[in-house]
Design a protein around this motif. Sequence first.
Motif, PDB file in Angstrom:
ATOM      1  N   LEU A   1     -13.973 -10.264  14.774  1.00 39.94           N
ATOM      2  CA  LEU A   1     -12.357 -10.655  15.306  1.00 39.94           C
ATOM      3  C   LEU A   1     -10.769 -10.669  13.876  1.00 39.94           C
ATOM      4  O   LEU A   1     -10.081  -9.872  14.191  1.00 39.94           O
ATOM      5  N   VAL A   2     -11.283 -11.051  13.052  1.00 41.81           N
ATOM      6  CA  VAL A   2     -10.939 -11.013  11.818  1.00 41.81           C
ATOM      7  C   VAL A   2     -10.155  -9.412  11.209  1.00 41.81           C
ATOM      8  O   VAL A   2      -9.315  -9.266  10.811  1.00 41.81           O
ATOM      9  N   SER A   3     -11.617  -8.345  11.126  1.00 46.07           N
ATOM     10  CA  SER A   3     -11.192  -7.511  10.728  1.00 46.07           C
ATOM     11  C   SER A   3      -9.907  -6.941  11.739  1.00 46.07           C
ATOM     12  O   SER A   3      -9.140  -5.659  11.392  1.00 46.07           O
ATOM     13  N   GLY A   4     -10.361  -7.139  13.112  1.00 46.54           N
ATOM     14  CA  GLY A   4      -8.760  -6.374  13.913  1.00 46.54           C
ATOM     15  C   GLY A   4      -8.049  -6.825  13.917  1.00 46.54           C
ATOM     16  O   GLY A   4      -7.108  -6.389  14.066  1.00 46.54           O
ATOM     17  N   VAL A   5      -7.457  -8.116  13.946  1.00 49.90           N
ATOM     18  CA  VAL A   5      -6.305  -8.990  13.388  1.00 49.90           C
ATOM     19  C   VAL A   5      -5.146  -8.181  12.525  1.00 49.90           C
ATOM     20  O   VAL A   5      -4.409  -8.431  12.037  1.00 49.90           O
ATOM     21  N   GLY A   6      -6.269  -7.941  11.079  1.00 47.75           N
ATOM     22  CA  GLY A   6      -5.868  -7.388   9.664  1.00 47.75           C
ATOM     23  C   GLY A   6      -5.410  -6.393  10.333  1.00 47.75           C
ATOM     24  O   GLY A   6      -4.226  -5.864   9.945  1.00 47.75           O
ATOM     25  N   LEU A   7      -6.289  -5.544  10.935  1.00 51.53           N
ATOM     26  CA  LEU A   7      -5.053  -4.225  11.185  1.00 51.53           C
ATOM     27  C   LEU A   7      -4.019  -3.913  12.203  1.00 51.53           C
ATOM     28  O   LEU A   7      -3.245  -3.682  12.458  1.00 51.53           O
ATOM     29  N   VAL A   8      -4.210  -5.417  13.628  1.00 53.47           N
ATOM     30  CA  VAL A   8      -3.205  -5.062  14.160  1.00 53.47           C
ATOM     31  C   VAL A   8      -2.198  -5.864  12.895  1.00 53.47           C
ATOM     32  O   VAL A   8      -1.225  -5.043  13.810  1.00 53.47           O
ATOM     33  N   ALA A   9      -2.385  -6.781  12.561  1.00 49.13           N
ATOM     34  CA  ALA A   9      -1.134  -7.278  12.018  1.00 49.13           C
ATOM     35  C   ALA A   9      -0.409  -5.964  10.606  1.00 49.13           C
ATOM     36  O   ALA A   9       0.621  -6.253  10.865  1.00 49.13           O
ATOM     37  N   THR A  10      -1.021  -5.544  10.465  1.00 46.79           N
ATOM     38  CA  THR A  10      -0.732  -4.241   9.165  1.00 46.79           C
ATOM     39  C   THR A  10       0.340  -3.251  10.358  1.00 46.79           C
ATOM     40  O   THR A  10       0.632  -3.126   9.563  1.00 46.79           O
ATOM     41  N   LEU A  11      -0.494  -2.404  12.174  1.00 45.52           N
ATOM     42  CA  LEU A  11       0.237  -2.607  12.189  1.00 45.52           C
ATOM     43  C   LEU A  11       1.805  -2.752  12.552  1.00 45.52           C
ATOM     44  O   LEU A  11       2.737  -1.885  12.711  1.00 45.52           O
ATOM     45  N   ALA A  12       1.727  -4.302  12.653  1.00 51.11           N
ATOM     46  CA  ALA A  12       3.091  -5.279  12.885  1.00 51.11           C
ATOM     47  C   ALA A  12       4.068  -4.495  12.460  1.00 51.11           C
ATOM     48  O   ALA A  12       5.177  -4.593  12.536  1.00 51.11           O
ATOM     49  N   GLU A  13       3.642  -4.910  11.468  1.00 47.62           N
ATOM     50  CA  GLU A  13       4.191  -4.740   9.479  1.00 47.62           C
ATOM     51  C   GLU A  13       4.788  -3.358   9.445  1.00 47.62           C
ATOM     52  O   GLU A  13       5.709  -3.042   9.132  1.00 47.62           O
ATOM     53  N   SER A  14       4.079  -2.366   9.958  1.00 49.99           N
ATOM     54  CA  SER A  14       5.103  -0.894  10.020  1.00 49.99           C
ATOM     55  C   SER A  14       6.011  -1.217  10.706  1.00 49.99           C
ATOM     56  O   SER A  14       7.136  -0.348  10.964  1.00 49.99           O
ATOM     57  N   VAL A  15       5.900  -1.619  12.338  1.00 48.73           N
ATOM     58  CA  VAL A  15       7.325  -1.812  12.921  1.00 48.73           C
ATOM     59  C   VAL A  15       8.622  -3.358  12.293  1.00 48.73           C
ATOM     60  O   VAL A  15       9.378  -2.042  12.852  1.00 48.73           O
ATOM     61  N   VAL A  16       7.993  -3.704  12.019  1.00 50.28           N
ATOM     62  CA  VAL A  16       8.925  -4.345  11.560  1.00 50.28           C
ATOM     63  C   VAL A  16       9.734  -3.698  10.028  1.00 50.28           C
ATOM     64  O   VAL A  16      11.140  -3.848  10.185  1.00 50.28           O
ATOM     65  N   GLY A  17       9.054  -3.100   9.437  1.00 53.69           N
ATOM     66  CA  GLY A  17       9.508  -2.148   8.262  1.00 53.69           C
ATOM     67  C   GLY A  17       9.809  -1.106   8.766  1.00 53.69           C
ATOM     68  O   GLY A  17      11.636  -0.430   8.149  1.00 53.69           O
ATOM     69  N   ALA A  18      10.237  -0.154  10.114  1.00 50.82           N
ATOM     70  CA  ALA A  18      10.689   0.663  10.944  1.00 50.82           C
ATOM     71  C   ALA A  18      11.819   0.284  10.893  1.00 50.82           C
ATOM     72  O   ALA A  18      12.778   0.728  11.850  1.00 50.82           O
ATOM     73  N   SER A  19      12.236  -0.746  11.870  1.00 51.30           N
ATOM     74  CA  SER A  19      13.206  -1.692  12.758  1.00 51.30           C
ATOM     75  C   SER A  19      13.686  -2.713  11.888  1.00 51.30           C
ATOM     76  O   SER A  19      15.395  -1.996  11.265  1.00 51.30           O
ATOM     77  N   LEU A  20      12.886  -3.882  11.812  1.00 55.68           N
ATOM     78  CA  LEU A  20      14.489  -5.097  11.199  1.00 55.68           C
ATOM     79  C   LEU A  20      14.063  -4.825   9.599  1.00 55.68           C
ATOM     80  O   LEU A  20      15.741  -5.261   9.148  1.00 55.68           O
ATOM     81  N   GLN A  21      13.503  -4.153   9.428  1.00 50.83           N
ATOM     82  CA  GLN A  21      13.896  -4.485   7.671  1.00 50.83           C
ATOM     83  C   GLN A  21      14.842  -3.116   7.282  1.00 50.83           C
ATOM     84  O   GLN A  21      15.372  -4.187   6.037  1.00 50.83           O
ATOM     85  N   GLN A  22      15.525  -2.407   8.009  1.00 52.83           N
ATOM     86  CA  GLN A  22      16.146  -1.187   7.629  1.00 52.83           C
ATOM     87  C   GLN A  22      17.616  -1.952   7.598  1.00 52.83           C
ATOM     88  O   GLN A  22      18.632  -2.317   7.563  1.00 52.83           O
ATOM     89  N   ARG A  23      17.748  -3.503   8.351  1.00 52.84           N
ATOM     90  CA  ARG A  23      18.821  -3.696   9.218  1.00 52.84           C
ATOM     91  C   ARG A  23      19.201  -5.061   8.386  1.00 52.84           C
ATOM     92  O   ARG A  23      20.450  -5.265   7.969  1.00 52.84           O
ATOM     93  N   TRP A  24      18.236  -5.340   7.941  1.00 52.19           N
ATOM     94  CA  TRP A  24      18.443  -7.116   6.973  1.00 52.19           C
ATOM     95  C   TRP A  24      18.104  -7.259   6.427  1.00 52.19           C
ATOM     96  O   TRP A  24      16.716  -7.223   5.171  1.00 52.19           O
ATOM     97  N   ASP A  25      19.027  -6.799   4.702  1.00 51.89           N
ATOM     98  CA  ASP A  25      18.819  -7.251   3.780  1.00 51.89           C
ATOM     99  C   ASP A  25      18.130  -8.463   3.272  1.00 51.89           C
ATOM    100  O   ASP A  25      16.809  -8.388   1.635  1.00 51.89           O
ATOM    101  N   TRP A  26      17.493  -9.586   3.389  1.00 53.74           N
ATOM    102  CA  TRP A  26      16.736 -10.052   2.938  1.00 53.74           C
ATOM    103  C   TRP A  26      15.564 -10.494   3.353  1.00 53.74           C
ATOM    104  O   TRP A  26      14.633 -10.794   2.981  1.00 53.74           O
ATOM    105  N   LEU A  27      15.372  -9.016   4.293  1.00 53.36           N
ATOM    106  CA  LEU A  27      13.970  -8.758   4.911  1.00 53.36           C
ATOM    107  C   LEU A  27      13.170  -7.644   3.551  1.00 53.36           C
ATOM    108  O   LEU A  27      12.720  -6.448   3.385  1.00 53.36           O
ATOM    109  N   SER A  28      13.115  -8.690   2.561  1.00 59.26           N
ATOM    110  CA  SER A  28      12.353  -7.460   1.214  1.00 59.26           C
ATOM    111  C   SER A  28      10.664  -7.203   1.671  1.00 59.26           C
ATOM    112  O   SER A  28       9.755  -8.045   2.285  1.00 59.26           O
ATOM    113  N   ASN A  29       9.876  -6.547   0.845  1.00 64.41           N
ATOM    114  CA  ASN A  29       8.388  -6.369   0.582  1.00 64.41           C
ATOM    115  C   ASN A  29       7.852  -7.492   1.096  1.00 64.41           C
ATOM    116  O   ASN A  29       6.550  -7.446   1.577  1.00 64.41           O
ATOM    117  N   GLU A  30       8.282  -7.848   0.487  1.00 63.23           N
ATOM    118  CA  GLU A  30       7.458  -9.497  -0.255  1.00 63.23           C
ATOM    119  C   GLU A  30       7.424 -10.512   1.360  1.00 63.23           C
ATOM    120  O   GLU A  30       6.700 -10.902   1.165  1.00 63.23           O
TER     121      GLU A  30
END
Length: 254
Positions: free
Chosen positions: A198-227
Amino acid sequence: MELLPPQDPSHWLAALAINGLLIALAQRLPLLTRAGWVHAGVLGTLLLGSLGWRGWLAVVAYLALGSLVTKLGFRRKRELGLAEARDGRRGPENVWGSALVGTVLALLACRAPAAAVPLLLAGFAASFSAKLADTFGSEIGKRWGRHTVLITSLRPVPPGTEGAISLEGTAASLVGSGLMTVGMLALGLIGGWPTALLVSGVGLVATLAESVVGASLQQRWDWLSNEVVNGLQTLLAALLAMGLVQWLPAPGSG
């Protein structure tokens, strides 16, 4: 699963002294900046104090594996302009972007009722599994990803683009999450293979979700730094793990 260490002043003073000595000896290693080592000492003290050597070793393993994969193909990534800054050395912002959620859960676990400890440790494990999955996927994908696409549209984009994924990078994310989870299992921080899967699968899901944020919201909101995005990713992983682990069968049942 072993009990957590006693929460008395002498234990915390020992944790502080041990980490101070270890950080003083380790500063020559090309893993962190000078300030990064200071913050790593604070992190190590908090983890050794709250979870004991198991929690401390888990995060040392995360740092070692993350630094190792960052160095793979580093010369080529630097030529392409895709290498991490400071020759891959992490600073304070990287330390806490990766570890803040896990540290808070560790501090809660050492004060929580016994029944809540496995739940909090599952979240702790998932937060670091997700972050190592992200590091493995990013570093392998930037160097060896042959077909890089934006996760939200599957449009081809250059390697290193925020929100970009590749087959090679996604496979590496699964490996990174699995390695971190196996380490947590070996250290006794999580119990049993159902929880580990479960933990391993959740790690992958959260990583893919981060990519979605990076492709959409991070480009629009300056406060969404990588950290900040890293912190949100580890928080998502922890919440998912703590929410789902309760539905797993109890050890020895069935």
